[in-house]
Scaffold this motif. Structure first.
Motif, mmCIF file in Angstrom:
data_model
loop_
_atom_site.group_PDB
_atom_site.id
_atom_site.type_symbol
_atom_site.label_atom_id
_atom_site.label_comp_id
_atom_site.label_asym_id
_atom_site.label_seq_id
_atom_site.Cartn_x
_atom_site.Cartn_y
_atom_site.Cartn_z
ATOM 1 N N UNK A 1 0.793 -1.223 0.000
ATOM 2 C CA UNK A 1 0.000 0.000 0.000
ATOM 3 C C UNK A 1 0.830 1.280 0.000
ATOM 4 N N UNK A 2 2.097 1.196 0.452
ATOM 5 C CA UNK A 2 2.936 2.383 0.457
ATOM 6 C C UNK A 2 4.355 1.991 0.066
ATOM 7 N N UNK A 3 5.198 2.994 -0.188
ATOM 8 C CA UNK A 3 6.538 2.711 -0.701
ATOM 9 C C UNK A 3 7.606 2.691 0.387
ATOM 10 N N UNK A 4 7.196 2.481 1.663
ATOM 11 C CA UNK A 4 8.177 2.371 2.755
ATOM 12 C C UNK A 4 9.093 1.185 2.491
ATOM 13 N N UNK A 5 10.370 1.337 2.800
ATOM 14 C CA UNK A 5 11.338 0.276 2.518
ATOM 15 C C UNK A 5 11.274 -0.814 3.596
ATOM 16 N N UNK B 1 7.867 1.560 8.898
ATOM 17 C CA UNK B 1 7.060 2.556 9.592
ATOM 18 C C UNK B 1 7.572 3.970 9.400
ATOM 19 N N UNK B 2 8.338 4.170 8.339
ATOM 20 C CA UNK B 2 8.862 5.496 8.014
ATOM 21 C C UNK B 2 7.706 6.462 7.758
ATOM 22 N N UNK B 3 7.569 7.518 8.557
ATOM 23 C CA UNK B 3 6.441 8.444 8.378
ATOM 24 C C UNK B 3 6.494 9.229 7.067
ATOM 25 N N UNK B 4 7.643 9.248 6.417
ATOM 26 C CA UNK B 4 7.751 10.004 5.166
ATOM 27 C C UNK B 4 7.360 9.185 3.941
ATOM 28 N N UNK B 5 6.917 7.920 4.129
ATOM 29 C CA UNK B 5 6.524 7.091 2.989
ATOM 30 C C UNK B 5 5.239 7.627 2.373
ATOM 31 N N UNK B 6 5.000 7.252 1.122
ATOM 32 C CA UNK B 6 3.839 7.735 0.386
ATOM 33 C C UNK B 6 3.013 6.561 -0.131
#
Length: 896
Positions: free
Chosen positions: A339-343, A348-353
């Motif tokens: 669902x998001x592009x967090x690595x 849980x990187x808040x800057x993911x999109x």
């Protein structure tokens, strides 16, 4: 209870208007609904193609209930034939449909036209470059078994059973405080947004949106015979409610079986084989959903559960899948979030999109495959099937939350419970940790020290079973916190308690806006406090896809309503009827064809049964129906015969906990408690007050009884402490061993209207032991939760008549609240004693009881004796937790 807003905010042109069968809207008044059609009926016989009810019931009994083989069916028919000879019948007279063999019954089932949706097989094969000696998988022919999904959806919508479980258009739901409530799919934002998109075309106006909920999941039917796997795909209409979808009817139907390529171990790791498997998977899905394409822009006429026809516009709705399936559907690299592009190393990187198809398409056009794989977790060698089918559908958004694998079995069982064991080993060493775990095992898994409660499961063998089911994990969650409290640091207990609060909110069938905000806060807090496992050396880091998925629950619930109706537990439960049982009925050789034939027959019988039920043709037993039909009024003797009486008695027997039919009590309250009917076994109790007190060993009962009479007569006066100052009573008292509490609990197993029923017991003999249950008693209706209640233990249920008025009462002693426990978040209570050190007894009206309560002992770090049993729990501890995890209603009842 919540209510539905009349102000439908969806596009006003999209109003689900009833129409004629040809799609023409009515000009005048709306006519009566069209009754369910029965294509198998013949002139003079509504039971067609069966001869009568005997033949239909015989078929259902043997084919569905007993799952009899042909030989067993033939044996049953032969016994009936022998009985017909005994009574001088000739040849086939007296036999259902004139059958002589089991095959004859199968032929009758196959002739049913109702529910007939034949399975078809489509073949696929590898067409890429091949080496000089190609591996076997490149030469194989792969078969896709497929129902027409339009027929499947047509049958679902024509099911009268869903008449009151069907939403023909988007709506908004609010609780009495005016808070938005998210429940069924049509109550979420996504349905409104889809309607706005589709309504841009004037030709769709007046139609209804039909979201198609799909789900796919591999399942294994046999390990011993070569790890036999099947990959079914299920479809469900998004217009039916969550409770209908979770039921055992045709709300979720298998419509495809995907091929599963096989290869040697060395071949499985090769990129060529892995790419082919994914391409085949997506191509088959695209082919399976293709019939929907033309009706995503132009309407198709469907008969709805209410009997009316409507013009339907289909749209692909939420997709139910576990994490491995989500990885394939979203065409991403494993360990990344779909669902998001967090690595993967910092999910849980808040800057993911958020991912989207548009963004993915842009990245594929502008970056090399290696960069896409390493930096974005995207596989560029696969074209997503659902994206090609519906350009405006975004699979990243449509992947629904998976309560079973992400929360219940995932985060709770596979992570937190295992981490607790790892902490104990890390802190105390292997030997000491095993002793502690054994004591915890006695506390919760054998549930040896937990007081009984309706629906509470017990594991006599502890953890010593090989595979945990979702139900096992749910049962463990009910009692786990109290079992570990006292052995673990506060931070660990708090982290698990916070997670469980989030889990219980997410599992509700109806989630209000404040509860959704509480869920979001719990998730954020859990991700902060779980770092205790890193600080204590249990984990080096925590970046896990299933735990990370909790961050996406809040927006997904706003879009799709409660995840309870979109969970993979639905498809996993369907595996039993759709895959496992049909496989067991096959001869195991090329079993899929036999399984599909079984599914077809079951579908036909189910469709026929729906018609018979709608006409009232299956009322009563087989014998009582035939008595009415053949003997008229004289058949009443048969209706009251021993067989019919015995079957009716079996139907009246209930477990401790069960769904309740109907709506909330007529007085508008959300709970109702009634004493159970007195049984002959209870007639040995004395009927006189003092004799009864002596018989039950409660010398304070007469005073408590007379004080109750005084309070009824003088509600605003101080209650006297002497029996001489109270009214006297010379009537008869009747003892009951249980009471039935009926209350509104839409998130639990429930009947029509969200009503739930449970038994509160007070009996000297329950499976050979005394059982005195506890209950919530309302003291102040104005105060929320435990602030306005107390816990009472029921020592006697009884009824009597006083001054020509009937009373239903309970003799109880009290557990007084002592506050909330800091670590578990549960209320604690202790038994209330008088100045003589004896428990205080009081008689109360059963109307003051809200529902049953479950208490968990506060164990501390004290180990339980080996011979301790749960029958002694309430008498052996002085302090208890009020267990708000025993069911969803209790959690909603007590947690703000």
């Amino acid at each position: 209870m919540s209510f539905i807003s009349n102000d439908v905010l969806a596009n006003p042109g999209f109003v689900a208007k009833p129409c004629q069968e040809d799609g023409t809207f009515f000009d005048g008044p709306l006519p009566d609904p069209v009754p369910l059609q029965h294509p198998d009926a013949t002139p003079g016989n509504d039971w067609g193609p069966f001869e009568d009810r005997i033949a239909f019931d015989f078929t259902e009994y043997h084919y569905i209930q007993l799952q009899s083989s042909v030989a067993e069916i033939t044996k049953g028919i032969d016994i009936l034939l022998a009985n017909s000879f005994k009574h001088s019948c000739q040849h086939n007279e007296g036999l259902p449909n004139g059958w002589r063999r089991g095959e004859d019954m199968y032929e009758t089932i196959d002739s049913i036209q109702s529910g007939d949706a034949p399975w078809k097989t489509y073949k696929f094969w590898y067409t890429g470059p091949k080496p000089s000696t190609p591996p076997r998988w490149m030469e194989e022919i792969y078969e896709l078994s497929l129902h027409d999904i339009l027929l499947v959806l047509r049958y679902q919508h024509a099911t009268p059973e869903f008449k009151d479980k069907f939403d023909s258009r988007p709506y908004q739901e609010f609780d009495p405080q005016g808070n938005w409530v998210f429940s069924n799919l049509m109550s979420g934002d996504w349905a409104y947004r889809q309607v706005d998109i589709i309504a841009k075309d004037p030709q769709t106006h007046g139609a209804m949106l039909v979201p198609v909920i799909a789900g796919s999941d591999k399942t294994t039917v046999s390990v011993a015979t070569g790890h036999q796997e099947y990959h079914p795909v299920y479809a469900s209409s998004g217009l039916i409610t969550n409770t209908a979808r979770r039921g055992h009817g045709n709300g979720v139907t298998p419509f495809a079986f995907l091929p599963i390529p096989k290869a040697s171990k060395s071949q499985r790791k090769k990129a060529t084989f892995q790419k082919f498997c994914r391409q085949l998977y997506h191509k088959c899905l695209e082919f399976a959903f293709a019939p929907l394409r033309q009706y995503m822009t132009s309407p198709m006429v469907l008969q709805c559960p209410d009997g009316h026809f409507r013009r339907a516009i289909f749209s692909l709705g939420p997709y139910i899948a576990d994490y491995p399936e989500q990885v394939w559907l979203a065409t991403i690299v494993s360990n990344w979030c779909p669902k998001c592009d967090a690595k993967p190393d910092n999910l849980d990187d808040p800057s993911s999109h958020r991912r989207s198809h548009e963004k993915t398409d842009y990245l594929i056009k502008n970056f090399d495959p290696g960069i896409l794989w390493d930096e974005f977790g995207i596989r560029s060698d696969i074209s997503p099937a659902l994206h090609a089918l519906v350009p405006h559908a975004d699979i990243h958004e449509l992947l629904s939350p998976d309560l079973l694998h992400q929360l219940i079995k995932g985060t709770f069982k596979d992570h937190l419970v295992d981490w607790v064991g790892e902490y104990l080993t890390h802190q105390h060493g292997q030997a000491a940790a095993l002793e502690i775990m054994d004591d915890i095992d006695r506390r919760y898994e054998r549930v040896s020290a937990v007081p009984p409660y309706p629906g509470l499961r017990r594991f006599p063998d502890g953890r010593d079973f090989t595979q945990w089911t979702g139900d096992d994990s749910k049962a463990l969650m009910k009692v786990y916190l109290a079992a570990i409290a006292g052995y673990l640091p506060s931070a660990i207990v708090q982290s698990i308690a916070i997670f469980m609060d989030a889990c219980y909110i997410a599992r509700r069938n109806a989630i209000s806006a404040p509860a959704l905000q509480h869920l979001k806060e719990c998730v954020e807090t859990f991700h902060q406090v779980r770092t205790v496992f890193i600080a204590l050396g249990v984990r080096a880091s925590i970046s896990l896809p299933r735990q990370h998925a909790l961050f996406h629950y809040w927006p997904s619930i706003q879009l799709f309503g409660s995840p309870n109706g979109l969970c993979s537990s639905i498809t996993e439960s369907k595996h039993i009827k759709a895959v496992k049982e049909p496989w067991r009925r096959s001869n195991r050789y090329k079993a899929l064809g036999q399984m599909l034939q079984t599914l077809t027959r079951l579908s036909k019988l189910a469709a026929l049964r729906q018609f018979f039920v709608s006409k009232g043709m299956l009322a009563g037993t087989t014998s009582s129906y035939m008595a009415r039909t053949l003997l008229g009024k004289e058949g009443d003797e048969v209706l009251n015969g021993p067989l019919d009486t015995e079957m009716n008695n079996e139907e009246e027997e209930v477990d401790d906990i069960e769904p309740a039919s109907g709506n909330p009590p007529a007085d508008g309250s959300l709970s109702d408690v009634k004493l159970a009917t007195t049984t002959p076994a209870e007639h040995h109790y004395p009927r006189e007050l003092y004799s009864l007190a002596e018989y039950i060993g409660q010398p304070d009962f007469p005073l408590a009884f007379c004080q109750f009479l005084f309070e009824c007569k003088n509600p605003n006066s101080d209650i006297p402490n002497k029996i001489e100052d109270c009214p006297s009573f010379r009537g008869k008292i009747y003892v009951h061993h249980s009471a039935v509490a009926t209350f509104y609990a839409p998130s639990d197993l429930c009947g029509t209207g969200g009503m739930h029923r449970e038994h509160i017991c007070s009996t000297p003999s329950f499976h050979g032991h005394t059982r005195r249950d506890t209950a919530f008693v309302v003291l102040d209706e104005e105060k929320p939760g435990m602030e306005g209640m107390a816990i009472a233990r029921v020592h006697l249920f009884f009824s009597f008549q006083y001054r020509e008025k009937d009373y239903s009462c309970a003799l109880v002693n009290w557990y007084v609240p002592t506050g909330r426990d800091h670590d578990t978040g549960m209320w604690t209570v202790k038994l209330n004693y008088n100045s003589r050190g004896c428990p205080i007894f009081q008689v109360i009206d059963v109307d003051a009881i809200a529902r049953g309560a479950h208490l968990l002992p506060v164990y501390g770090s004290q180990r339980l004796p080996e011979d301790f049993t749960h029958h002694d729990a309430l008498d052996s501890f002085r302090s208890f937790f009020v267990n708000h995890y025993i069911d969803h209603h209790a959690h909603e009842f007590l947690v703000n």
